[in-house]
Design a protein around this motif. Structure first.
Motif, PDB file in Angstrom:
ATOM      1  N   CYS A  91     -43.384 -20.381 -18.024  1.00 21.23           N
ATOM      2  CA  CYS A  91     -43.644 -20.023 -16.603  1.00 21.23           C
ATOM      3  C   CYS A  91     -43.323 -19.388 -15.915  1.00 21.23           C
ATOM      4  CB  CYS A  91     -45.741 -20.540 -15.904  1.00 21.23           C
ATOM      5  SG  CYS A  91     -46.972 -20.059 -17.703  1.00 21.23           S
ATOM      6  N   TYR A  94     -41.102 -16.982 -14.680  1.00 25.20           N
ATOM      7  CA  TYR A  94     -41.970 -15.478 -14.572  1.00 25.20           C
ATOM      8  C   TYR A  94     -41.674 -15.779 -12.617  1.00 25.20           C
ATOM      9  CZ  TYR A  94     -45.093 -15.709 -19.227  1.00 25.20           C
ATOM     10  OH  TYR A  94     -45.692 -16.078 -20.327  1.00 25.20           O
ATOM     11  N   SER A  97     -38.130 -14.797 -11.378  1.00 25.90           N
ATOM     12  CA  SER A  97     -37.902 -13.228 -11.949  1.00 25.90           C
ATOM     13  C   SER A  97     -37.956 -13.010 -10.339  1.00 25.90           C
ATOM     14  CB  SER A  97     -38.926 -13.108 -12.746  1.00 25.90           C
ATOM     15  OG  SER A  97     -38.103 -11.556 -12.386  1.00 25.90           O
ATOM     16  N   TYR A 101     -41.693  -6.272 -13.961  1.00 22.92           N
ATOM     17  CA  TYR A 101     -42.139  -6.165 -14.997  1.00 22.92           C
ATOM     18  C   TYR A 101     -41.244  -7.588 -15.549  1.00 22.92           C
ATOM     19  CZ  TYR A 101     -43.979  -1.635 -15.005  1.00 22.92           C
ATOM     20  OH  TYR A 101     -44.408  -0.401 -13.838  1.00 22.92           O
ATOM     21  N   ILE A 102     -41.623  -8.050 -16.910  1.00 17.29           N
ATOM     22  CA  ILE A 102     -41.490  -9.202 -17.412  1.00 17.29           C
ATOM     23  C   ILE A 102     -41.714  -9.180 -19.328  1.00 17.29           C
ATOM     24  CG2 ILE A 102     -41.921 -11.575 -17.650  1.00 17.29           C
ATOM     25  CD1 ILE A 102     -40.073 -11.424 -15.759  1.00 17.29           C
ATOM     26  N   ARG A 235     -45.702  -8.210 -13.689  1.00 15.51           N
ATOM     27  CA  ARG A 235     -45.275  -9.025 -12.705  1.00 15.51           C
ATOM     28  C   ARG A 235     -45.249  -9.199 -11.201  1.00 15.51           C
ATOM     29  NH1 ARG A 235     -41.871 -11.366  -9.229  1.00 15.51           N
ATOM     30  NH2 ARG A 235     -41.915 -13.845  -8.876  1.00 15.51           N
ATOM     31  N   GLU A 236     -44.948  -7.644 -11.046  1.00 22.02           N
ATOM     32  CA  GLU A 236     -45.162  -7.186  -9.506  1.00 22.02           C
ATOM     33  C   GLU A 236     -47.027  -7.921  -9.000  1.00 22.02           C
ATOM     34  OE1 GLU A 236     -43.618  -4.176  -7.723  1.00 22.02           O
ATOM     35  OE2 GLU A 236     -41.884  -5.027  -7.354  1.00 22.02           O
ATOM     36  N   GLY A 239     -48.584 -10.928 -12.470  1.00 23.74           N
ATOM     37  CA  GLY A 239     -47.981 -12.312 -12.638  1.00 23.74           C
ATOM     38  C   GLY A 239     -48.145 -14.027 -12.143  1.00 23.74           C
ATOM     39  N   TRP A 355     -45.654 -20.499  -6.370  1.00 25.81           N
ATOM     40  CA  TRP A 355     -45.839 -19.042  -6.190  1.00 25.81           C
ATOM     41  C   TRP A 355     -45.301 -18.287  -4.483  1.00 25.81           C
ATOM     42  CZ3 TRP A 355     -45.408 -15.705 -11.187  1.00 25.81           C
ATOM     43  CH2 TRP A 355     -44.746 -14.883 -10.789  1.00 25.81           C
ATOM     44  N   ASN A 359     -41.473 -16.497  -3.617  1.00 22.16           N
ATOM     45  CA  ASN A 359     -41.355 -15.261  -3.235  1.00 22.16           C
ATOM     46  C   ASN A 359     -41.821 -14.887  -2.097  1.00 22.16           C
ATOM     47  OD1 ASN A 359     -41.285 -14.240  -6.393  1.00 22.16           O
ATOM     48  ND2 ASN A 359     -43.010 -15.855  -6.704  1.00 22.16           N
TER      49      ASN A 359
END
Length: 374
Positions: A91, A94, A97, A101-102, A235-236, A239, A355, A359
Motif C-alpha cells: 500500500c 500506492y 506513486s 493506474y496501478i 489510482r486517481e 486509490g 495519503w 499527494n
C-alpha cells in the motif's frame, strides 16, 4: 517494408500512466520472466522485513526501491498505518506513486499460458478491463459485453448499455489456489489447471479445475474476497480506498483485506474479476497461515454483515470522505467485536491523512524516491 513493420514491438499500453507495485522480501529474479511485459514500465518495489538486507533486481528495469527505513523517514509517525512483515506493505507503493493506474503483483507469480500455450500478457488484459466500462447495475449473462466478440444479451436495458467507469480489475491465478488455511489443509494437492477440463478427481486425488475465459462485473451490493497478488486499479479514482489494513507483525491478524467495493457502489463505479490469469508458483505453509487467519475466520462472521448493510451518506462525495466515514462506522460497530477493529479504524484514518499529505502539492518533496533507475 511489411517485414520491417511486423518485427517492430508495439508501444506498451499506458506506458507513462501506470506503475507496477511489487512487495518483496527476496531477490526479484522472477522479473526476468516478466521482462517482455514489464521492462517499459516504472516499478515501485516495497522491500518488507529487514531493511539492511540487499535485494537483487535484474538490470534494465526502471524502478524505485523503498524499505522500512524509507517508509519511516517519509511518513514519520504516520508510518504506523503501513503493515510490516506482510504483503500489505504494498500500500505504501500506492501512496507514493504519481501515476493514474496501478498494477500490483506478488513476487511468486509467474507468466501463465492460455490453453493454446500462448503466454498471457496479464498487464495488457488488466488495462483493457480498466479502459472499458463495467455493468454493476444489471448483470449481462454473457459476462463482459465490452469484450472482443461479445455484446449485450436480449433484454438488457438500452439505457444502461453505456455502463459505468471501471475502478478495479481483479485477476485470477493458475496452479496454487488462493485458499484459506483450513481449505489448504483438506485440499493440499488441489491445483488450478490451464486446461479446459471439467472438475474431475484423478487417481492421485488431484483436482483439475476449469480455466474460465471470461471477465465479469461484480454486481452492485455483492461483496467478494479480493486478492492482491494480481490486481489493477485506477489510482486517481479509487486509490485512497485500496488500503489493505493493519496486518502482519504486531497485529493479531494477517490476510484481511478491506475491500473498496462499498465505496465503488456508492460512487457508481464498477469492479471486474476474471481474466487475466497469472501462475501462482508457491503454496504457503497452511499452519503458518492458520495462525495468521484464525481471528479473521471468526471476525468475518460479524464484519461481512456489517459491510453488507452499511450505507454511506450522500454527503460523502469523495473517496476520502467515504473512507473516513467507513472508519468511523468500523470503530462504532465492529470495535465491540474486538479491540483490533478500533485500532484498524485509527489506521484507516491515519492512512487517509498520510495519503492526502503526500499527494498534496506541498507534499511533492516528501515523495522524493530513494530508488534508482538502471
Amino acid at each position: 517494408m511489411a517485414q520491417l513493420y511486423s518485427s517492430m514491438k508495439p508501444t506498451p499500453m499506458l506506458k507513462d500512466e501506470l506503475d507496477i507495485v511489487i512487495p518483496t522480501i527476496r531477490n526479484l529474479d522472477f522479473l526476468e520472466m516478466w521482462r517482455p511485459f514489464f521492462e517499459k514500465y516504472h516499478l515501485i518495489i516495497v522491500q518488507d522485513g529487514d531493511p539492511s538486507r540487499t535485494i537483487n533486481i535484474p538490470k534494465g528495469f526502471d524502478y524505485e526501491l523503498y524499505n522500512r527505513n524509507d517508509i519511516n523517514r517519509i511518513l514519520g509517525p504516520k508510518s504506523s498505518c503501513i503493515s510490516f512483515k506482510d504483503s500489505a506493505c504494498r500500500c505504501f507503493g500506492y501512496m507514493v506513486s504519481k501515476k493514474k493506474y496501478i498494477y500490483t503483483i506478488d513476487d511468486d507469480c509467474f507468466v501463465a499460458k492460455d490453453p493454446s500455450g500462448k503466454e498471457i500478457n496479464a498487464l495488457e488484459q488488466h488495462i483493457k478491463n480498466l479502459l472499458t466500462p463495467s455493468t454493476p447495475d444489471f448483470f449481462n449473462t454473457l459476462y463482459d459485453p465490452y469484450g472482443d466478440g461479445a455484446d449485450f444479451v436480449r433484454g438488457y436495458p438500452f439505457s444502461m448499455r453505456e455502463g459505468a467507469i471501471t475502478a478495479v480489475s481483479h485477476g485470477l491465478w493458475l496452479n496454487i489456489p488462493d485458499y484459506d488455511a483450513p481449505t489448504q489443509l483438506v485440499k493440499p494437492l488441489e491445483r488450478n489447471s490451464r486446461k479446459f477440463y471439467l472438475p474431475l478427481k484423478s487417481l492421485n486425488n488431484e483436482v483439475v479445475l476449469l480455466y474460465v475465459d471470461a471477465v465479469m462485473t461484480i454486481p452492485k451490493g455483492t461483496l467478494f474476497p479480493m486478492c492482491g497478488m494480481n490486481l489493477a486499479f485506477d489510482r486517481e479514482l479509487i486509490g485512497p480506498a485500496m488500503y489493505f489494513g493493519l496486518m502482519g507483525d504486531g497485529q493479531p491478524i494477517g490476510r484481511l483485506t478491506i475491500c473498496g467495493l462499498v465505496i465503488c457502489d456508492h460512487m457508481g463505479w464498477g469492479v471486474k474479476t476474471g481474466l487475466p490469469y497469472i501462475w501462482h508458483s508457491k503454496a504457503s505453509n497452511p499452519f503458518v497461515n492458520l495462525r495468521k487467519e484464525y481471528n479473521g475466520i471468526f471476525w468475518q462472521e460479524e464484519a461481512i454483515p456489517f459491510f453488507q448493510s452499511v450505507t454511506l451518506p450522500k454527503e460523502c462525495t469523495s473517496v476520502q470522505q467515504c473512507y473516513m466515514e467507513l472508519a468511523k462506522l468500523v470503530k462504532e460497530k465492529l470495535g465491540k467485536v474486538d479491540p483490533y477493529f478500533t485500532k484498524l479504524a485509527d489506521g484507516m484514518v491515519t492512512w487517509i491523512e498520510a495519503w492526502d499529505e503526500l499527494n498534496s502539492p506541498d507534499g511533492a518533496e516528501a515523495k522524493a524516491p530513494k530508488g534508482k533507475d538502471e
